[in-house]
Design an enzyme around this catalytic site. Structure first.
Site, mmCIF file in Angstrom:
data_model
loop_
_atom_site.group_PDB
_atom_site.id
_atom_site.type_symbol
_atom_site.label_atom_id
_atom_site.label_comp_id
_atom_site.label_asym_id
_atom_site.label_seq_id
_atom_site.Cartn_x
_atom_site.Cartn_y
_atom_site.Cartn_z
ATOM 1 N N PRO A 32 0.764 -1.134 0.101
ATOM 2 C CA PRO A 32 -0.132 0.118 -0.076
ATOM 3 C C PRO A 32 0.849 1.059 -0.122
ATOM 4 O O PRO A 32 1.600 1.372 0.923
ATOM 5 C CB PRO A 32 -0.827 -0.186 1.394
ATOM 6 C CG PRO A 32 -0.639 -1.589 1.621
ATOM 7 C CD PRO A 32 0.327 -2.081 1.050
ATOM 8 N N GLY A 73 4.313 7.205 -7.216
ATOM 9 C CA GLY A 73 2.874 6.650 -6.359
ATOM 10 C C GLY A 73 3.123 7.215 -4.915
ATOM 11 O O GLY A 73 2.233 7.851 -4.473
ATOM 12 N N HIS A 178 4.782 -2.680 -15.110
ATOM 13 C CA HIS A 178 4.576 -2.526 -13.918
ATOM 14 C C HIS A 178 4.281 -3.939 -13.182
ATOM 15 O O HIS A 178 4.985 -4.372 -12.262
ATOM 16 C CB HIS A 178 3.722 -1.447 -13.534
ATOM 17 C CG HIS A 178 3.317 -1.449 -12.223
ATOM 18 N ND1 HIS A 178 3.911 -0.992 -11.126
ATOM 19 C CD2 HIS A 178 2.092 -1.888 -11.685
ATOM 20 C CE1 HIS A 178 3.329 -1.146 -9.628
ATOM 21 N NE2 HIS A 178 2.157 -1.776 -10.020
ATOM 22 N N GLU A 332 -2.116 11.955 11.557
ATOM 23 C CA GLU A 332 -2.648 10.816 11.894
ATOM 24 C C GLU A 332 -1.825 9.718 11.009
ATOM 25 O O GLU A 332 -1.554 8.421 11.720
ATOM 26 C CB GLU A 332 -4.011 10.820 12.230
ATOM 27 C CG GLU A 332 -4.695 11.615 13.172
ATOM 28 C CD GLU A 332 -4.779 12.838 12.308
ATOM 29 O OE1 GLU A 332 -4.501 13.332 10.954
ATOM 30 O OE2 GLU A 332 -5.249 14.165 13.129
ATOM 31 N N PHE A 358 -10.241 9.766 14.546
ATOM 32 C CA PHE A 358 -9.427 10.287 13.601
ATOM 33 C C PHE A 358 -8.082 9.323 13.413
ATOM 34 O O PHE A 358 -7.431 9.178 12.702
ATOM 35 C CB PHE A 358 -8.733 11.610 14.042
ATOM 36 C CG PHE A 358 -9.773 12.620 13.845
ATOM 37 C CD1 PHE A 358 -10.396 12.772 12.573
ATOM 38 C CD2 PHE A 358 -10.091 13.571 14.947
ATOM 39 C CE1 PHE A 358 -11.552 13.577 12.832
ATOM 40 C CE2 PHE A 358 -10.881 14.366 14.880
ATOM 41 C CZ PHE A 358 -11.825 14.352 13.939
ATOM 42 N N ASP A 390 -18.061 18.924 20.411
ATOM 43 C CA ASP A 390 -17.306 18.877 18.979
ATOM 44 C C ASP A 390 -18.260 18.341 18.319
ATOM 45 O O ASP A 390 -18.253 18.699 16.819
ATOM 46 C CB ASP A 390 -16.155 18.013 19.115
ATOM 47 C CG ASP A 390 -14.760 19.045 19.566
ATOM 48 O OD1 ASP A 390 -14.904 20.051 18.952
ATOM 49 O OD2 ASP A 390 -13.816 18.433 19.767
#
Lengths: 598, 598
Positions: A32, A73, A178, A332, A358, A390
């Site tokens: 990833p 990428g 690729h 994060e 988050f 919030d």
């Protein structure tokens, strides 16, 4: 060679993307995009910290550089931007990244989407930059750039190497090389072009073997040298040596768990984020490899023990490399990926905070923590509509379902002080499983029936009752409200309820069936109570009380009341459940027809 | 004024963070950092496209700039980096962003984590940059910079405005003024300092009313002028006028759905990503507001119809502003947030592709799509271990559970051609609900019992049987295997099975109970079959066959076989289920004790 022949075959050690837990020599699980780059930043930070803690005059034990190759990428991914900005701020002179600038991504020429000046961007982050313009041929140029990068000590280095993708193939310069094997004729031509015998496959020329054997021997000699250095270090620096070698085994210092606080009913109500801070305060001296941080929410996550030193380049005068508190900034995704890198280094147990909502920003890295089996601890505070003002943009609804569905992830949602200690105990002692600790903003009462021993089983009976009409099953801030509902049900409706707390599905599911059936026995209808999505609760309870909608902005007690998460609201649904199952002795949800594949 | 007094109170229109669906005048729901910045890029893209499509000589209908204010927090978020790089590539001269450079984030001085040169970074992206050094006082400087930015037509503008947070308060220059009300004495002092009556609260001076009324009148006059222009436009450009005004209602062109393809049993097996491409190819002319794209996986997601024109700045010679295909680059998070902005503009229905596993990278923006009720379509291909060789790093396990738990999100996993058409039908006709279409890489057979009419109910009986022993409940690529298992069970074990397909939980849950009970009747045990986490399937089936572990790299048929997702493997578990419920007439999971809060 057999492994190469089984490339991308089931049960091989050569899957489609490198996986650290399957393939020896692979340091981090990547694939990833942007994760590997961010892991590299974590590895480099780990080196800087470990060196600062353990190196002594005459004992330059920890000296490695971290090298990383990334492509277009990775350059486009936000996570890599976050990590690069972090590395620049931290002045990581031990990090050298090679940007394979081949101008091609899956959609073709990067001219269609990616026309920024990458080196200028890295300069803006404070990196040292170099450019090797002909990466296809200029091997000396690459070597010289690497040498130069190693000389730069006060900031990370990026070397842009302009290359041709699939260099030598008929398809060179296109995305066609690729992910697909070359066609037979192209393969022959490429082999010929680079001096290989085109008729042979899966053959390594003996010169290559010789060269690698030579390197391997040199490496082995270096390793022996290092081992001797470590041994001499052990004579001179006994406790540091013991600490370092212990850390490398993954074991915790003996007796550390005696520092975990316990609580009794009469202790005051405390927010579980605060309970987490108390744990960290009490254990950080016993576990020197704990390295904390937060994505810019330190005062809210309560992740920093008093007098912690920041992990900072000394030139900032804000801390030093021995510092154990990391200022991740509002980043994060990079934070969790950096934590994966810190953990992979072997001398550190990282934890890091943000709001539970988050943690979703970091979902890609959280997933790789689970897959690559690293021990990281995500301190996820403000874990529900209980955060109050919030409002819906910050109030998790789907988040626990998401991470509970992730294999090899412990999602803990402790109900009080003892359960918070249990969550940390499990998170720290499971060497190969990451954890998310979902913690409240609001104060939670200490529960009469809660114990560390019960909670570390992932689920346990927090309030038992003979001949119960119903079992209430809950987590975190709602367990205490369930305990109040027990009284309400008895007094107002002569209904007898028992309460089970399941702070961690993953751990509870791993308990013996008999134990789980004792918690959730046959014949008693059950109702789950958790102030977020009910998805997944059908696994433990016949009926579910939750929130399958977004929350609301307001003082938290008003928000709880609006959605009826009160003793009365729970009781209403408990009564409906008891009525619904009148005359039926329902089978426990624990009883199943067959075992799941795990 | 009453709304202001109810700031952050339950059921007010003034929640803790601005929410577009609750508060008139709020264009996009923000709060989670970096989202608003990325929405702004989407709004600017929408303007550029809409202007190019509808403006005509003498009819400069669509002319607005998009303004965005962002702070240090947004600057640190990767999503904003992705969006800024995209905006630079796209040369969005209509986008003006003000960077509120106050050097403070929650953790204190940004010196602790964020020391990059932000303007230089934006320059690297191709933005025009300016710096107003004293934003506390230099209002003329800000006005002049905005004027200058409006003159720059060939690239987006960022204006760094250096300010003091909480300017005028005792706490100015600290994080103490970020989220907390000022103390009483400080409040008095600030009011005094800026010329307000310190004794009065919730008062707007009449000069301010006057100024705003004047602006409002000017605005109303401008609006009338514009409406007249639009009317004249309608006389000269009848079809364009009809198109534009229709788009603004959110209605689709009449009869568009006649273009949706239907399939019969004898049609060949096709991958659902390919079926999606066929739908897009057939409907794109009927729905001109459809604007597609992919995060660099065009050839894999199959999101681009043949001969589509790229949305590109004309100077690139790769497309133009009327182009309807967007090259998002490898920027999943920004892509979805940009799509939220495109949808908010009102003239566009955006769709965008990536692998299902990498929709998780965009979880923050996906959540805001649901919360802000925008119609966007996420084309999520390679939706399971069926993607094969790429392996566990790319194979979703937890992903569907995650997004199914998200309120107001339609997660579709169609089983064949008719179901794919149904998924698009629902995604396009639900004006206020985003969708994720989970689509296979591998070919799927057309099913005998599948229909668009059935599938748009979210769930339906795909194979009925009298006196069935078991109901198999499934989605997507596993429905066809279940149909094969029906034959196997009958022939090998004299067990009669029926099959229910539930391509979308969200839509199925909204059907009348009688309908759902017809699909999942009382008295018949049921088994769910889906090749990923079983979490949530307990809602529809008594027993679950899924994959509560990571997948494997290999040819997809081998991977399916390894995990027993074959007619035999399903049958084995169906038999266990039938045996387990022998002599019991289980209640349907549809029958519940009480209604959920939604």
């Amino acid at each position: 060679m057999d492994d190469l022949k089984h490339f991308r075959q089931v049960d091989s050690i050569t899957p489609g993307h490198p996986e650290s837990h399957d393939t020896p020599g692979v340091e981090v699980t990547t694939g990833p995009l942007g994760q590997g780059f961010s892991n590299a930043v974590g590895l480099a930070m780990a080196q800087a910290h470990t060196a600062a803690v353990f190196n002594k005059p005459g004992f330059n034990l920890i000296t490695n550089h971290t090298y990383c190759i990334f492509g277009d990428g990775c350059s486009m991914e936000g996570i890599a931007s976050e990590a690069a900005s972090t590395a620049g701020h931290l002045q990581l002179g031990n990090l050298i990244c090679i940007y394979d600038d081949n101008h091609i991504s899956i959609d073709g020429d990067t001219a269609c989407a990616f026309t920024e000046d990458v080196l200028k961007r890295f300069e803006a982050y404070g990196w040292h930059t170099q450019w090797v313009k002909d990466g296809d041929h200029d091997l000396e140029g690459i070597a010289a750039a690497l040498e130069k990068a190693r000389e730069v000590k006060d900031r990370p280095s990026v070397i842009k190497v302009t290359t041709t993708i699939g260099f030598g193939s008929k398809l060179q310069g296109t995305g066609g090389v690729h992910g697909n094997p070359l066609k037979a004729d192209d393969c022959l031509a490429v082999k010929k072009k680079f001096g290989f015998d085109p008729e042979q496959s899966f053959v390594v020329p003996s010169e290559v073997y010789d060269l690698y054997h030579k390197h391997a021997n040199e490496g082995a000699a270096k390793e022996q040298e290092w081992n001797q250095l470590l041994e001499r270090y052990g004579q001179e620096y006994k406790s540091e040596h013991a600490d370092l070698t212990r850390r490398l085994t993954g074991d915790l210092p003996e007796g550390w768990e005696k520092n975990l606080p316990t609580y009794k009913l009469s202790d005051p109500a405390v927010a579980s984020r605060k309970l987490s801070e108390i744990v960290l305060t009490k254990i950080h001296q016993a576990i020197p490899e704990l390295l904390g941080g937060s994505a810019d929410l330190t005062g809210s996550n309560l992740t920093r023990w008093k007098d912690a030193v920041d992990f900072q380049p000394p030139s900032t005068k804000l801390g030093d490399w021995t510092g154990r508190y990391i200022r991740y900034g509002v980043r994060e995704h990079a934070m969790i990926a950096i934590m994966n890198g810190l953990a992979a280094y072997g001398t550190i147990i990282p934890y890091g905070g943000t709001f539970l909502n988050f943690v979703s920003y970091a979902a890609g890295a959280v997933r790789l923590a689970s897959l690559s089996r690293v021990r990281i601890i995500i301190v996820a505070t403000h874990d529900s509509i209980g955060l109050g003002e919030d409002g819906p943009t910050h109030q998790p609804i789907e988040t626990l379902a998401h991470f509970r569905a992730l294999p090899n992830m412990m999602v803990w949602r402790p109900a009080d002080g003892n359960e918070t200690s249990a969550a940390y105990y499990a998170a720290l002692t499971n060497k190969h499983t990451p954890s998310i600790l979902a913690l409240s903003r609001q104060n939670l009462p200490q529960l009469e029936g809660s114990t560390i021993e019960g909670a570390i089983k992932g689920g346990y009976v927090v309030h038992e009752a003979e001949n119960a009409d119903i079992t209430l099953v809950s987590t975190g801030s709602e367990v205490g409200i369930c305990v109040d509902a027990v009284k309400y049900l008895k007094e107002q409706h002569q209904i007898t309820a028992r309460v089970v707390s399941i702070p961690c599905f993953e751990v509870f599911d791993a308990q013996p069936k008999e134990y789980r059936l004792k918690c959730l026995p046959d014949g008693i209808p059950s109702l789950s109570v958790e102030v977020m999505s009910t998805l997944g609760w059908e696994r433990y309870a016949h009926e579910q009380f939750g929130l399958n909608r977004f929350g609301a902005s307001g003082p938290y007690k008003d928000v709880y009341k609006k959605f009826e998460f009160t003793p009365e609201g729970i009781s209403k649904r408990a009564i409906a459940t008891v009525d619904f199952y009148k005359g039926v002795k329902p089978r426990s949800p624990i009883n199943r027809a067959f075992q799941q594949l795990i």
